[in-house]
Design an enzyme around this catalytic site. Structure first.
Site, PDB file in Angstrom:
ATOM      1  N   ASP A  79       0.863  -1.186   0.000  1.00 39.90           N
ATOM      2  CA  ASP A  79       0.000   0.000   0.000  1.00 39.90           C
ATOM      3  C   ASP A  79       0.894   1.229   0.000  1.00 39.90           C
ATOM      4  O   ASP A  79       1.290   1.732   1.052  1.00 39.90           O
ATOM      5  CB  ASP A  79      -0.885   0.031   1.250  1.00 39.90           C
ATOM      6  CG  ASP A  79      -1.975  -1.018   1.251  1.00 39.90           C
ATOM      7  OD1 ASP A  79      -2.897  -0.891   0.436  1.00 39.90           O
ATOM      8  OD2 ASP A  79      -1.903  -1.963   2.057  1.00 39.90           O
ATOM      9  N   ARG A  87       3.980   2.610   3.141  1.00 40.54           N
ATOM     10  CA  ARG A  87       4.735   1.675   3.975  1.00 40.54           C
ATOM     11  C   ARG A  87       6.231   1.945   3.933  1.00 40.54           C
ATOM     12  O   ARG A  87       6.952   1.573   4.848  1.00 40.54           O
ATOM     13  CB  ARG A  87       4.480   0.226   3.530  1.00 40.54           C
ATOM     14  CG  ARG A  87       3.017  -0.158   3.379  1.00 40.54           C
ATOM     15  CD  ARG A  87       2.167   0.197   4.572  1.00 40.54           C
ATOM     16  NE  ARG A  87       0.802  -0.278   4.424  1.00 40.54           N
ATOM     17  CZ  ARG A  87      -0.232   0.205   5.095  1.00 40.54           C
ATOM     18  NH1 ARG A  87      -0.051   1.183   5.964  1.00 40.54           N
ATOM     19  NH2 ARG A  87      -1.445  -0.274   4.911  1.00 40.54           N
ATOM     20  N   ARG A 148      -7.409  10.077   1.563  1.00 45.05           N
ATOM     21  CA  ARG A 148      -6.930   9.048   0.636  1.00 45.05           C
ATOM     22  C   ARG A 148      -7.678   9.125  -0.698  1.00 45.05           C
ATOM     23  O   ARG A 148      -7.263   8.514  -1.678  1.00 45.05           O
ATOM     24  CB  ARG A 148      -7.116   7.667   1.246  1.00 45.05           C
ATOM     25  CG  ARG A 148      -6.365   7.459   2.553  1.00 45.05           C
ATOM     26  CD  ARG A 148      -6.808   6.191   3.252  1.00 45.05           C
ATOM     27  NE  ARG A 148      -6.503   5.002   2.459  1.00 45.05           N
ATOM     28  CZ  ARG A 148      -7.093   3.822   2.619  1.00 45.05           C
ATOM     29  NH1 ARG A 148      -8.059   3.673   3.526  1.00 45.05           N
ATOM     30  NH2 ARG A 148      -6.752   2.798   1.870  1.00 45.05           N
ATOM     31  N   LYS A 178      -9.289   0.695  -6.042  1.00 43.02           N
ATOM     32  CA  LYS A 178      -9.988   0.249  -4.833  1.00 43.02           C
ATOM     33  C   LYS A 178     -10.846   1.385  -4.293  1.00 43.02           C
ATOM     34  O   LYS A 178     -10.600   2.548  -4.605  1.00 43.02           O
ATOM     35  CB  LYS A 178      -8.989  -0.235  -3.776  1.00 43.02           C
ATOM     36  CG  LYS A 178      -7.999   0.831  -3.279  1.00 43.02           C
ATOM     37  CD  LYS A 178      -6.971   0.214  -2.333  1.00 43.02           C
ATOM     38  CE  LYS A 178      -6.092   1.279  -1.705  1.00 43.02           C
ATOM     39  NZ  LYS A 178      -5.026   0.702  -0.868  1.00 43.02           N
ATOM     40  N   HIS A 179     -11.893   1.092  -3.523  1.00 40.68           N
ATOM     41  CA  HIS A 179     -12.382  -0.200  -3.018  1.00 40.68           C
ATOM     42  C   HIS A 179     -13.748  -0.406  -3.657  1.00 40.68           C
ATOM     43  O   HIS A 179     -14.719   0.205  -3.233  1.00 40.68           O
ATOM     44  CB  HIS A 179     -12.511  -0.185  -1.504  1.00 40.68           C
ATOM     45  CG  HIS A 179     -11.254   0.254  -0.788  1.00 40.68           C
ATOM     46  ND1 HIS A 179     -10.875   1.570  -0.641  1.00 40.68           N
ATOM     47  CD2 HIS A 179     -10.284  -0.485  -0.181  1.00 40.68           C
ATOM     48  CE1 HIS A 179      -9.729   1.637   0.059  1.00 40.68           C
ATOM     49  NE2 HIS A 179      -9.359   0.412   0.350  1.00 40.68           N
ATOM     50  N   HIS A 191     -12.304  -1.931   8.638  1.00 42.18           N
ATOM     51  CA  HIS A 191     -11.330  -2.638   9.462  1.00 42.18           C
ATOM     52  C   HIS A 191     -11.955  -3.032  10.801  1.00 42.18           C
ATOM     53  O   HIS A 191     -11.525  -3.979  11.445  1.00 42.18           O
ATOM     54  CB  HIS A 191     -10.099  -1.767   9.729  1.00 42.18           C
ATOM     55  CG  HIS A 191      -9.300  -1.474   8.506  1.00 42.18           C
ATOM     56  ND1 HIS A 191      -9.603  -0.427   7.663  1.00 42.18           N
ATOM     57  CD2 HIS A 191      -8.228  -2.096   7.960  1.00 42.18           C
ATOM     58  CE1 HIS A 191      -8.728  -0.419   6.661  1.00 42.18           C
ATOM     59  NE2 HIS A 191      -7.887  -1.418   6.820  1.00 42.18           N
ATOM     60  N   ASP A 264      -9.846  -7.104  -0.480  1.00 41.26           N
ATOM     61  CA  ASP A 264      -9.176  -6.409   0.607  1.00 41.26           C
ATOM     62  C   ASP A 264      -8.820  -7.475   1.639  1.00 41.26           C
ATOM     63  O   ASP A 264      -9.209  -8.641   1.519  1.00 41.26           O
ATOM     64  CB  ASP A 264     -10.103  -5.331   1.198  1.00 41.26           C
ATOM     65  CG  ASP A 264      -9.337  -4.172   1.819  1.00 41.26           C
ATOM     66  OD1 ASP A 264      -8.153  -4.358   2.166  1.00 41.26           O
ATOM     67  OD2 ASP A 264      -9.929  -3.088   1.984  1.00 41.26           O
TER      68      ASP A 264
END
Length: 539
Positions: A79, A87, A148, A178-179, A191, A264
């Site tokens: 990601d 990351r 985002r 995505k998503h 999440h 995901d």
């Protein structure tokens, strides 16, 4: 490239699973999954990253393990959206995030940002990026998408999304939209739980689906499903990831998408708590997914592989169904050069170069948005005595990574010669320290508050309202969400940085000190009762 007919059932099932692992070297568990289970790929998180050179070695070691055991080359995914979700941050040219790029207002720069990101990832041995985010963020209360997203306008999200996927794919890196079919109009983080988008099909067609339609037309390599319920398409309370009506009926048959469908992470609570990761892996493949992502638990990864094998052996899934997915996955690996010998790359000549960083800086400086300055407080002068309260950002969702707090807005201002007294306050301590903070600024003239998602945090909002009640003229800098203004609309001077990465804070400091002009335009609308603020500029 091996043909599907030459593969065992176990090898084919392995290709359908993508796994995460602990550590900055290949773990024994992931090596066994590669050698014995022929998994399709791995995903990197910050836990796998120490520095640029180490990532190159890690990628090479993983691919060597696959080759030495006669397995297919691996998808190595990450990601690396830019901005708040990245990351790898040190040693690379970290680009601003989607909303900052949209605020900067250049489609060509959006393409360049993605191209550079892709070139650097490829040099690190990473061949798949979980970007771009094509969610239309039209819900101010959305806790997980926000900055985002490229914004609230479906047409602009589509434009910037297409440029981003084209940039990544031009660099030879797999782009993942995505998503699907949209996580922007939710007020629940998948999440943590199972969100629902309740709108009628007509509205979803006009808003959520538009960016994905255009991404498909532009030839996007892969699409990631959301763990969100869409009653307009699915009569049962099934998230998209597990819905055949959405993945096969809508995405494959109606929209005509022929590329790879990825899930995901199946360990997110929307799946794990409601359906169970292992059973849901089978359900996702039944629904039409080609690649199942399990980011953390080795037991769940092993369990999902075993469950998929059993589903074929019992007749629940046909081998022909598995073959269709494997054919797509192998074709994508071939398309993006995974079967070709890795080219020798001088990493330092590609990754984190001055030229690449200059592009990131240019976009960042163009993104800073002055929403209003009714009291004419800006720019500050070097002789001004500034008092700054910086709310220290926190990891808000499982997609965030902690940002190094060594550089704050105060230190960025000091680099430009400003006289700043700064109090850095942890997000969780605002309520506890409120009286102390109010007392500290009582006799200060130039007060700046650097907020962090204050619209979701009553303590920050109350602090600012009480400062206004003291008669203070405050400059608020939103270090993440532009929606913060909705919590204290009476603030006269409001600047949006979109992220609290060091680059964004330095760009913001330049605007505050008059070294740079605020050129950004809001990609979302802020409504204050009868007053609507959109596009930046003082009202």
């Amino acid at each position: 490239m091996r043909k599907v007919e030459q593969m065992t059932l176990e090898q084919k099932i392995g290709q359908l699973v993508m796994c995460g692992f602990e550590g900055t070297e290949p773990s024994e568990e992931v090596l066994r999954l590669i050698r014995e289970k022929a998994i399709g790929g791995v995903i990197y998180f910050a836990r796998n990253v120490r520095n640029v050179e180490q990532v190159v070695s890690l990628s090479a070691a993983l691919q060597e393990a696959a080759a030495a055991s006669g397995q297919e080359p691996l998808f190595i995914g990450i990601d690396q959206e830019g901005g708040m979700v990245a990351r790898i941050t040190d040693g690379v040219a970290l680009m601003p995030g989607a909303m900052a790029i949209a605020a900067a207002g250049s489609l060509e720069e959006a393409y360049q940002a993605a191209l550079i990101c892709g070139q650097e990832l490829k040099a690190l041995g990473i061949n798949l990026n979980y970007a771009p985010v094509l969610d239309v963020n039209n819900n101010a209360a959305n806790p997980v998408i926000g900055v985002r997203s490229f914004g609230e306008d479906p047409a602009k999200v589509a434009e910037y999304g297409v440029k981003t996927l084209q940039g990544l794919q031009s660099a030879g890196v797999i782009a993942t939209a995505k998503h699907f079919p949209g996580h922007g109009d939710t007020n629940v983080d998948s999440h943590l739980d199972l969100p629902t988008v309740p709108h009628a099909r007509e509205r979803i067609e006009q808003v959520e689906l538009r960016p994905f339609r255009e991404a498909i037309a532009a030839g996007v390599d892969s699409i990631m499903s959301s763990h969100v319920v869409f009653p307009a398409f699915e009569s049962q309370k099934l998230p998209v990831t597990l819905s055949k009506a959405v993945l096969t009926g809508l995405l494959r048959e109606e929209l005509g998408y022929e590329g790879v469908i990825m899930t995901d992470c199946m360990e997110m609570n929307a799946i794990a708590e409601h359906f169970g990761t292992v059973e849901a892996a089978v359900m996702a493949v039944e629904a039409g997914a080609d690649l199942v992502l399990i980011s953390h638990s080795h037991d769940r990864q092993q369990g999902a592989i075993n469950a998929l094998l059993q589903a074929v052996r019992s007749g629940r899934l046909s081998e022909e169904r598995i073959n269709r997915s494997v054919n797509r996955l192998l074709a994508l690996k071939e398309k993006r050069g995974l079967y070709e010998p890795a080219a020798a790359v001088e990493v330092k000549a590609v990754v984190g170069t001055a030229e690449h960083k200059a592009v990131a800086r240019r976009i960042s400086e163009s993104s800073i948005t002055l929403v209003k300055d009714e009291a004419g407080l800006l720019p500050f002068r070097t002789e001004d005595s500034l008092f700054l309260i910086s709310i220290e950002g926190a990891v808000l969702t499982q997609v965030d990574e902690a940002v190094d707090a060594q550089l704050t807005l105060g230190s960025a201002l000091r680099e430009l010669g400003a006289q700043v007294t700064e109090l850095v306050v942890p997000l969780t301590k605002v309520e506890e320290l409120k009286k102390e903070l109010l007392s500290a600024v009582r006799y200060e003239r130039q007060v700046i508050i650097a907020t962090y998602n204050a619209y979701l945090d009553p303590a920050q909002a109350e602090l600012i309202r009480e400062l206004l009640a003291l008669g203070k003229e405050i400059t608020v800098v939103a270090q993440r969400s532009p929606y913060d203004l909705l919590a204290f609309p009476a603030v006269s001077t409001y600047v949006v940085a979109y992220e609290n990465r060091p680059l964004a804070l330095r760009s913001t400091a330049k605007v505050l000190m008059g070294d740079s002009k605020a050129r950004g335009k809001l990609p979302i609308t802020l409504s204050e009762g009868e007053t609507v603020l959109a596009g930046g500029g003082s009202r």
